[in-house]
Design a protein around this motif. Sequence first.
Motif, PDB file in Angstrom:
ATOM      1  N   GLU A 144       0.702  -1.106   0.057  1.00  0.00           N
ATOM      2  CA  GLU A 144      -0.133  -0.161   0.004  1.00  0.00           C
ATOM      3  C   GLU A 144       0.839   1.178   0.116  1.00  0.00           C
ATOM      4  OE1 GLU A 144      -3.858  -1.458   2.549  1.00  0.00           O
ATOM      5  OE2 GLU A 144      -2.101  -1.264   3.554  1.00  0.00           O
ATOM      6  N   LEU A 145       1.968   1.040   0.714  1.00  0.00           N
ATOM      7  CA  LEU A 145       2.843   2.408   0.743  1.00  0.00           C
ATOM      8  C   LEU A 145       3.679   2.590  -0.434  1.00  0.00           C
ATOM      9  CD1 LEU A 145       4.235   4.387   2.641  1.00  0.00           C
ATOM     10  CD2 LEU A 145       5.758   2.625   2.915  1.00  0.00           C
ATOM     11  N   ASP A 146       3.904   1.565  -1.465  1.00  0.00           N
ATOM     12  CA  ASP A 146       4.303   1.708  -2.824  1.00  0.00           C
ATOM     13  C   ASP A 146       3.292   2.373  -3.745  1.00  0.00           C
ATOM     14  OD1 ASP A 146       6.748   0.428  -2.042  1.00  0.00           O
ATOM     15  OD2 ASP A 146       5.780  -1.550  -2.907  1.00  0.00           O
ATOM     16  N   GLU A 147       1.719   2.560  -3.228  1.00  0.00           N
ATOM     17  CA  GLU A 147       1.147   3.294  -4.018  1.00  0.00           C
ATOM     18  C   GLU A 147       1.284   4.951  -4.015  1.00  0.00           C
ATOM     19  OE1 GLU A 147      -2.835   1.992  -3.199  1.00  0.00           O
ATOM     20  OE2 GLU A 147      -2.179  -0.065  -3.657  1.00  0.00           O
ATOM     21  N   HIS A 148       1.995   5.237  -3.019  1.00  0.00           N
ATOM     22  CA  HIS A 148       2.345   6.615  -2.339  1.00  0.00           C
ATOM     23  C   HIS A 148       3.759   6.937  -2.510  1.00  0.00           C
ATOM     24  CE1 HIS A 148      -1.764   6.910  -0.743  1.00  0.00           C
ATOM     25  NE2 HIS A 148      -1.534   5.695  -0.181  1.00  0.00           N
ATOM     26  N   VAL A 149       4.511   6.189  -2.436  1.00  0.00           N
ATOM     27  CA  VAL A 149       5.991   6.740  -2.571  1.00  0.00           C
ATOM     28  C   VAL A 149       6.775   5.532  -3.721  1.00  0.00           C
ATOM     29  CG1 VAL A 149       8.055   6.238  -1.182  1.00  0.00           C
ATOM     30  CG2 VAL A 149       5.933   6.843  -0.154  1.00  0.00           C
ATOM     31  N   THR A 150       7.416   6.255  -4.589  1.00  0.00           N
ATOM     32  CA  THR A 150       7.801   5.541  -5.846  1.00  0.00           C
ATOM     33  C   THR A 150       9.302   5.247  -5.612  1.00  0.00           C
ATOM     34  OG1 THR A 150       6.333   6.742  -7.011  1.00  0.00           O
ATOM     35  CG2 THR A 150       7.749   5.646  -8.305  1.00  0.00           C
ATOM     36  N   GLY A 151       9.789   4.002  -5.734  1.00  0.00           N
ATOM     37  CA  GLY A 151      11.263   3.699  -6.035  1.00  0.00           C
ATOM     38  C   GLY A 151      11.797   3.739  -4.697  1.00  0.00           C
ATOM     39  N   CYS A 152      11.290   3.534  -3.338  1.00  0.00           N
ATOM     40  CA  CYS A 152      12.135   3.613  -2.210  1.00  0.00           C
ATOM     41  C   CYS A 152      12.803   2.453  -2.300  1.00  0.00           C
ATOM     42  CB  CYS A 152      10.961   3.609  -1.170  1.00  0.00           C
ATOM     43  SG  CYS A 152      11.974   3.329   0.474  1.00  0.00           S
ATOM     44  N   ALA A 153      14.248   2.581  -1.967  1.00  0.00           N
ATOM     45  CA  ALA A 153      15.035   1.462  -2.139  1.00  0.00           C
ATOM     46  C   ALA A 153      15.495   0.594  -0.996  1.00  0.00           C
ATOM     47  CB  ALA A 153      16.600   1.901  -2.854  1.00  0.00           C
ATOM     48  N   VAL A 154      15.164   1.139   0.025  1.00  0.00           N
ATOM     49  CA  VAL A 154      15.141   0.579   1.591  1.00  0.00           C
ATOM     50  C   VAL A 154      14.163  -0.134   1.889  1.00  0.00           C
ATOM     51  CG1 VAL A 154      16.801   2.513   2.188  1.00  0.00           C
ATOM     52  CG2 VAL A 154      14.398   2.648   2.707  1.00  0.00           C
ATOM     53  N   PRO A 155      14.413  -1.538   2.401  1.00  0.00           N
ATOM     54  CA  PRO A 155      13.202  -2.267   2.693  1.00  0.00           C
ATOM     55  C   PRO A 155      12.467  -1.704   3.979  1.00  0.00           C
ATOM     56  CG  PRO A 155      15.238  -3.220   3.664  1.00  0.00           C
ATOM     57  CD  PRO A 155      15.583  -1.947   2.784  1.00  0.00           C
ATOM     58  N   LEU A 156      11.177  -1.285   3.859  1.00  0.00           N
ATOM     59  CA  LEU A 156      10.163  -0.889   4.854  1.00  0.00           C
ATOM     60  C   LEU A 156       9.384  -1.961   5.282  1.00  0.00           C
ATOM     61  CD1 LEU A 156       9.721   2.912   3.611  1.00  0.00           C
ATOM     62  CD2 LEU A 156      11.240   1.894   5.053  1.00  0.00           C
ATOM     63  N   ALA A 157       8.802  -1.879   6.564  1.00  0.00           N
ATOM     64  CA  ALA A 157       7.686  -2.761   6.697  1.00  0.00           C
ATOM     65  C   ALA A 157       6.336  -2.330   6.181  1.00  0.00           C
ATOM     66  CB  ALA A 157       8.016  -3.175   8.372  1.00  0.00           C
ATOM     67  N   GLY A 158       6.214  -1.012   6.374  1.00  0.00           N
ATOM     68  CA  GLY A 158       4.873  -0.191   6.151  1.00  0.00           C
ATOM     69  C   GLY A 158       5.107   1.195   6.751  1.00  0.00           C
ATOM     70  N   ALA A 159       3.918   1.559   6.906  1.00  0.00           N
ATOM     71  CA  ALA A 159       3.957   2.904   7.515  1.00  0.00           C
ATOM     72  C   ALA A 159       2.627   3.462   8.237  1.00  0.00           C
ATOM     73  CB  ALA A 159       4.016   4.080   6.203  1.00  0.00           C
TER      74      ALA A 159
END
Length: 451
Positions: A144-159
């Motif tokens: 879901e976060l990917d729909e708002h933030v493009t091309g983030c290269a660090v692994p995130l668990a969410g927001a």
Amino acid sequence: MRVTDASTVSSTWTAPLAPPNSMPDSADVVIIGGGIVGVSTAWFLAKQGVSVVLCEKGHVAGEQSGRNWGWVRVQGRDTREIPMMLDSLRIWDGLRDETGEDVGFARSGCFFTARSGEEMAAFEKWLVTAAEYGIESRLLSTQELDEHVTGCAVPLAGALYTESDGRAEPQKAAPAIARAAERAGATILTACAVRGVETTAGAVSAVVTEHGVIRTATVLCAAGAWSACFLRSLGVKVPQLKVRGTVARTAACDSVLEGNVFDELIGIRRRDDGGYTVAHGSILQHGITPSTLRWSIKFIPALLQEFKTLSISIGKDFFEELRAPKTWALDEETVFEQTRVLNPEPSRRVLRGIRANLDMMFPQLRNVPIVEAWAGMVETTPDVVPMIGPVDGLPGMQIATGFSGHGFGLGPGAGKAIAGLLTGTDTGVDLHPLRLGRFFDGSRIRPQSTV
Ligand SMILES: Cc1cc2nc3c(=O)[nH]c(=O)nc-3n(C[C@H](O)[C@H](O)[C@H](O)COP(=O)(O)OP(=O)(O)OC[C@H]3O[C@@H](n4cnc5c(N)ncnc54)[C@H](O)[C@@H]3O)c2cc1C
């Protein structure tokens, strides 16, 4: 050049100052400080027909209010601020129509990232608070976060995400509100430092400025990082410490996100010029001063909470404050004229970190230059929420300071609430929990932010 030249600070802060052409003799209320809190209060007072004069030693928004990240958020706030912040968001919504100026306000959402399931779980506490206040915050999965933030290269668990939070342009907002206040009848004086006050029978009866005396029975000290110094000269204790925040601005570039994202690497916000305002996600700098020692016991809970992000040093700040006068004659130049605009140097170390972390998080921005850098002195209180209300022992003196790194978003709402306090109008916001006296009356003082 990959890291910006620290000398490229905004011309807003170095523009020539225009001293007042004439001085009013008297006013119902005199406000010290032309930051967003002072100008918003002047605006709401003037709209109620109160005669109000605002004195600013330098430029409107020359200090914190023009140097901040531009986040306008309720997400993660202390419950004592939430009603005022929700009101503030409503005022931000109408600011373009009411001031006739576009201050870049957009409800483009606020995201606090998590790196682990544990961090995601910690956000749930805020969801309970948010639900109590009708705030629609929610947790976003990585997808879901990917729909708002493009091309983030660090692994995130969410927001943690609050869609109704927003952003605005710090260099536009307070000046636009100041102009609206003038149109409503307020007098805004720049290059006009207040040196002190006169009292009659123990109550405030005038302010003494570098350009003359203004008679008044009510003074609001909204002097930001200077409030403790100003009020100390009148014998009033204000627990306040300062931390330096370094900020950078990129050139216009393709969008990677439209709102505000806070991560341990960077805090980043889309700007209305198509660039990003970026800061380090885990470095705030505090130079130890005599005030640090004076207030250390009261600040221990806040220091423990912020310990991971605070970079503490001892050096010139300590000796500068030690040497600075504590009281002064009102007919001579004061510290307020000597430092018209508090313009700390951005830290080169932090700027290098910002560049590296931005590149790590968004590799597609690697070739986007940082075109400007600056720093601002955040002033903070022991429980990291502001001090608003009367000053005990000095009738007529009111305080609105200590916005602790989140007063930009709160500014318009604070201005409305403070104007209500000064005119005895119920704005529905309870300012009692924010009174200065809470630090001295045995109240349990600790930061209460739930994120
Ligand atoms: C780097 C940084 C990032 C931040 N990010 C955010 C953010 O994203 N969102 C958010 O909500 N908040 C943020 N903040 C905090 C926010 O900027 C402040 O809380 C807010 O601007 C405080 O406004 P103010 O009017 O109280 O003070 P200020 O803007 O500091 O204004 C006080 C004014 O008083 C004047 N003054 C002082 N003494 C005198 C005197 N004797 N006579 C006349 N004038 C005087 C000063 O010159 C100054 O202009 C940030 C702050 C910094 C520094």
